[in-house]
Enzyme design. Structure first.
Site, PDB file in Angstrom:
ATOM      1  CG  LEU A   1      -1.987  -1.154   1.219  1.00 21.26           C
ATOM      2  CD1 LEU A   1      -2.911  -1.018   2.426  1.00 21.26           C
ATOM      3  CD2 LEU A   1      -2.821  -1.226  -0.061  1.00 21.26           C
TER       4      LEU A   1
ATOM      5  CE1 TYR B   1       9.276   1.361 -13.876  1.00 23.83           C
ATOM      6  CE2 TYR B   1       9.393   2.161 -16.133  1.00 23.83           C
ATOM      7  CZ  TYR B   1       8.734   1.448 -15.154  1.00 23.83           C
ATOM      8  OH  TYR B   1       7.548   0.805 -15.444  1.00 23.83           O
TER       9      TYR B   1
ATOM     10  CE  LYS C   1       8.995  -2.449 -14.040  1.00 23.72           C
ATOM     11  NZ  LYS C   1       8.049  -3.388 -13.439  1.00 23.72           N
TER      12      LYS C   1
ATOM     13  CB  ILE D   1       0.432  19.543 -24.795  1.00 26.98           C
ATOM     14  CG1 ILE D   1      -1.009  19.085 -24.518  1.00 26.98           C
ATOM     15  CG2 ILE D   1       1.137  18.602 -25.768  1.00 26.98           C
ATOM     16  CD1 ILE D   1      -1.873  18.912 -25.744  1.00 26.98           C
TER      17      ILE D   1
ATOM     18  NE  ARG E   1       5.444   8.735 -24.456  1.00 29.56           N
ATOM     19  CZ  ARG E   1       6.393   9.440 -25.085  1.00 29.56           C
ATOM     20  NH1 ARG E   1       6.534   9.343 -26.403  1.00 29.56           N
ATOM     21  NH2 ARG E   1       7.204  10.220 -24.403  1.00 29.56           N
TER      22      ARG E   1
END
Ligand SMILES: NC(=O)c1ccc[n+]([C@@H]2O[C@H](COP(=O)([O-])OP(=O)(O)OC[C@H]3O[C@@H](n4cnc5c(N)ncnc54)[C@H](O)[C@@H]3O)[C@@H](O)[C@H]2O)c1
Length: 322
Positions: free
Chosen positions: A34, A140, A144, A199, A211
């Site tokens: 959590l 990050y 991964k 943006i 994307r």
């Protein structure tokens, strides 16, 4: 019926996967500390264990439950945070994954892993498939990619099966602003709260970055197909359809209007700002391998998906009746 552990089960994607599997009659142990997840996302028909994936207590609980499958979604998911806090990112994303792999090794449980196509491939010219050379440009992405390598090595050494799913930009109900499709919830919150949106763009393109947006229910279905697959593999989970940020913004504005939400002229026109350091111009993933081997294809198009996401946001705020 399978016995499945889902980590990150209070988060955006994990909770949608648990809901899908509970609906199909599987027995699920939801695991989450959590730290960013929401207790209200935990499916009440699943068992719940609140714990850190890095801790031995959590491993003990998983070993006691003795699942056939561990579906590992828990992670530190923010790219900017990984840049400022690489140690914490590596601890959760690499060491936490290794803890889960130790469980899979002992139990010979199948291991499903939430990886990231967007971050792992980095900037791409056209479209990336699973053979495209990874180019990790953030801690990050590297955490991964390193986890993927640990999965392959430990699967070979300990004889459990694995499926790595490299998601593109996932959006949908329960989405959080710091994820890889965070713009959807950021724009929605801004528009609902009558704030102007921005943006970020590169000079040569005034409609934002490209994307590949995939709806969260389709990601849950991809995990279900991975559960059924009888071999190991790595798959992009994406639509392969390029979408610029401005189009996302316009679709959200249109959907809000269809739900009777007033969007004034001034907030329906976004501001523009320069791209931030580390922003990718283009991220687009080819999911033909998933189509061929996992028998998976996206089923929800962007307009429908945005509509469902907007509806969920409004229902949560009591602004639309269910
Ligand atoms: N959202 C996207 O667009 C996207 C794209 C590519 C990959 N992914 C990957 O999909 C997975 C799920 O992402 P999400 O968007 O649902 O994120 P999320 O932040 O909504 O969910 C992550 C969950 O993990 C939990 N968690 C974090 N650290 C933990 C720890 N140490 N121990 C136990 N639980 C912990 C959090 O409380 C949270 O509930 C992640 O692995 C992410 O890297 C997401």
């Amino acid at each position: 019926m399978a016995k499945i552990v889902v980590t990150g089960a209070a988060g955006f994607i994990g909770s949608n996967i648990v809901d899908y599997w509970i609906e199909k009659g599987h027995e699920v142990l939801s695991v989450d500390d959590l730290s960013s997840g929401n207790i209200n996302n935990i499916n009440s028909k699943s068992l719940f264990f609140q714990g850190d994936i890095c801790s031995k207590k959590t491993s003990k609980k998983i070993l006691e439950f003795s699942p056939d499958v561990i579906c590992h979604q828990a992670a530190q998911i923010s790219v900017p945070y990984s840049v400022t806090h690489p140690y914490i990112d590596a601890k959760i994303n690499i060491l936490g994954t290794i803890r889960m792999l130790e469980c899979a090794s002992k139990l010979k449980a199948k291991f499903l892993f939430a990886s990231t196509g967007g971050a792992i491939y980095g900037e791409i010219k056209d479209i990336a498939n699973e053979d495209t050379e990874p180019s990790a440009t953030s801690p990050y992405a590297l955490s991964k990619l390193t986890s993927e390598n640990y999965i392959k090595l430990m699967s070979q050494k300990f004889g459990f099966k694995y499926v790595i799913l490299r998601y593109s930009n996932v959006y949908g109900p329960r989405q959080v602003p710091h994820g890889e499709a965070g713009v959807v919830s950021i724009f929605l919150e801004n528009l609902i709260n009558k704030r102007k949106s921005t943006i970020n763009t590169f000079p040569e393109d005034n409609e934002g970055m490209v994307r590949d947006y995939v709806f969260v229910k389709d990601v849950a279905i991809a995990n279900d197909r991975a559960l059924e697959l009888d071999k190991c593999g790595t798959f992009n989970i994406s639509t392969g359809i390029p979408t610029k940020t401005k189009r996302i913004f316009s679709l959200i504005v249109d959907a809000l209007k269809r739900y009777g939400i007033e969007v004034s002229e001034s907030i329906s026109v976004p501001n523009y700002a320069d791209a931030r350091p580390g922003d990718l111009r283009r991220s687009l993933l080819d999911s033909n391998r998933a189509k061929e081997i996992l028998k998976w294809e996206p089923t929800v198009n962007l307009k429908e998906g945005i509509e469902l996401t907007v509806k969920w946001f409004l229902e949560r705020r009591g602004q639309v009746r269910t």
